[in-house]
Design a protein around this motif. Structure first.
Motif, mmCIF file in Angstrom:
data_model
loop_
_atom_site.group_PDB
_atom_site.id
_atom_site.type_symbol
_atom_site.label_atom_id
_atom_site.label_comp_id
_atom_site.label_asym_id
_atom_site.label_seq_id
_atom_site.Cartn_x
_atom_site.Cartn_y
_atom_site.Cartn_z
ATOM 1 N N GLY A 107 0.812 -1.143 -0.134
ATOM 2 C CA GLY A 107 -0.013 -0.036 -0.008
ATOM 3 C C GLY A 107 1.002 1.174 0.086
ATOM 4 N N THR A 108 0.278 2.301 0.002
ATOM 5 C CA THR A 108 0.948 3.600 -0.235
ATOM 6 C C THR A 108 1.149 4.360 1.217
ATOM 7 O OG1 THR A 108 -1.027 4.627 -0.844
ATOM 8 C CG2 THR A 108 0.346 4.320 -2.457
ATOM 9 N N HIS A 145 5.114 -1.434 6.008
ATOM 10 C CA HIS A 145 5.562 -2.673 4.795
ATOM 11 C C HIS A 145 7.006 -2.620 4.442
ATOM 12 C CE1 HIS A 145 1.209 -1.973 4.038
ATOM 13 N NE2 HIS A 145 1.080 -0.682 3.548
ATOM 14 N N CYS A 169 1.036 -1.467 -5.024
ATOM 15 C CA CYS A 169 0.968 -0.419 -3.923
ATOM 16 C C CYS A 169 -0.342 0.525 -4.075
ATOM 17 C CB CYS A 169 1.758 0.403 -3.471
ATOM 18 S SG CYS A 169 3.386 -0.477 -2.964
ATOM 19 N N SER A 171 -3.522 3.021 -3.415
ATOM 20 C CA SER A 171 -3.781 4.132 -2.488
ATOM 21 C C SER A 171 -5.090 3.921 -1.720
ATOM 22 C CB SER A 171 -3.802 5.462 -3.103
ATOM 23 O OG SER A 171 -4.781 5.338 -4.352
#
Length: 353
Positions: A107-108, A145, A169, A171
């Motif tokens: 993920g972001t 992460h 990744c 958002s």
């Protein structure tokens, strides 16, 4: 016979939508899904998907199944490192020619500025998964992460001829999922429950902080294109350390999102006013939803998470095609309300509708 694919988290929000997309777009693929619980209609919906009953804790099962497949799509529980290591170990045991491919969901959050503040102000930095890749792949270990990223990067560096890795990744994700299990996102339903419990929409301080967003169908499209590249032996995709793919389509300030949500919920008689209110950072910090992660409140409501999907656009031909946040927001909010009516609240225990 098509490529052999092993997917985990197939009943999750993202994983289920990815499973549904692959099964429908590529019926020639041989897909195996790791499922803890099998939905009643799973076999009817996906008659050609092989089921392996197990959990992320079944490391030997995961490794053995990964060894039988060409591509592993690993989603859910990004902090569950033993399952990630089991996938790697299994792919390295493959007897088939050519490298195995491992695509992991992250993920972001890794580039979100939730740690040190200042909160609820605009951060001008927009992260690129191409221009900023050296910084992204060398963050400290306490970044979200990062530990799992390092495991993947080390494996790719050591076994690059046998193992090709990529990290997707997304958002903030919105829109209704299409899989066999959970079809609801996290952030919009959580926001909905909090708004109704408070009686008004809200934002932190000025609400100037911004978040990137993507529809779950567009997330699945990034997966689809990356899987198709893997099936082609790697295709135009980049793998290994630089195999990092932000998945975004637009961004919105917290204030603008609060305004849109307030209008919708007020129109449907769910809150008495459409105007959002400013809350102190200390207040939103306590709004953790169902998470045990202490910073969840500031991460959700008071930080910036701004990213561009440069790599997917330039290498995979990714172009968002799903409805934007504003167009999908009413459906997501009302779906969250209906879920509370039928099943009880997910994030606000005291909420009554």
């Amino acid at each position: 016979m098509g490529a052999k694919i092993f997917i985990t988290a197939g009943t999750g929000y993202v994983g289920g939508t990815v499973l549904d997309t692959l099964a429908k777009r590529h019926p020639e693929y041989s897909i195996t899904a790791l499922l803890r619980n099998v939905p009643e209609d799973f076999a009817a919906r996906y008659p050609n998907v092989r089921i392996v009953r197990g959990t992320f804790d079944d490391e030997q099962l995961i490794a053995d199944t990964a060894a039988e497949n060409d591509i592993v799509i690993h989603g859910g529980k990004p902090k569950h490192l033993p399952s990630l290591e089991a996938h790697i170990a299994g792919l390295l045991r493959r007897s088939q020619p050519g490298p195995g491919f491992l695509i992991r969901l992250a993920g972001t959050g890794i580039i979100a500025d939730w740690q040190n503040g200042p909160y609820a102000v605009l951060n001008p930095k927009v992260w690129s998964d191409i221009d900023d890749i050296d910084d992204i792949t060398s963050f400290p270990d306490d970044y979200l992460h990062r530990t799992a990223d390092k495991i993947l990067q080390a494996a790719a560096a050591q076994y690059g001829d046998k193992l090709k890795t990529a990290i997707i990744c997304p958002s903030g994700i919105y829109g209704q999922g299409r899989g066999p299990g959970n079809i609801r996102s996290l952030l919009i339903p959580e926001m909905c429950e909090n708004i109704i419990e408070l009686g008004y929409s809200f934002y932190a301080l000025t609400g100037a902080n911004r978040r990137s967003w993507i529809h779950v169908d567009d997330v699945a499209n990034v997966y689809l294109k990356l899987v198709e590249a893997a099936v082609a032996g790697g295709g135009n995709a980049v793998w290994g350390k630089e195999g990092y793919y932000f998945a975004t389509s637009q961004e919105l300030s917290q204030l603008d999102l609060a305004r849109e949500a307030g209008k919708i919920l007020h129109t449907h008689g769910l809150i008495p006013t459409s105007e959002p209110k400013s809350l102190p950072v200390e207040t939103v910090r306590e709004m953790q939803g169902g998470s045990s992660w202490e910073p969840m409140g500031v991460y959700t409501w008071a930080c910036n998470t701004r990213a561009r999907a440069d790599r997917a656009r330039s290498l995979l031909g990714y172009a968002p095609s799903a409805p934007n946040v504003q167009s999908a927001l009413e459906g997501d909010l009302l779906d969250a309300v209906e879920h509370v009516k039928q099943n009880g609240p997910r994030y606000c225990p005291g909420l009554r509708l």
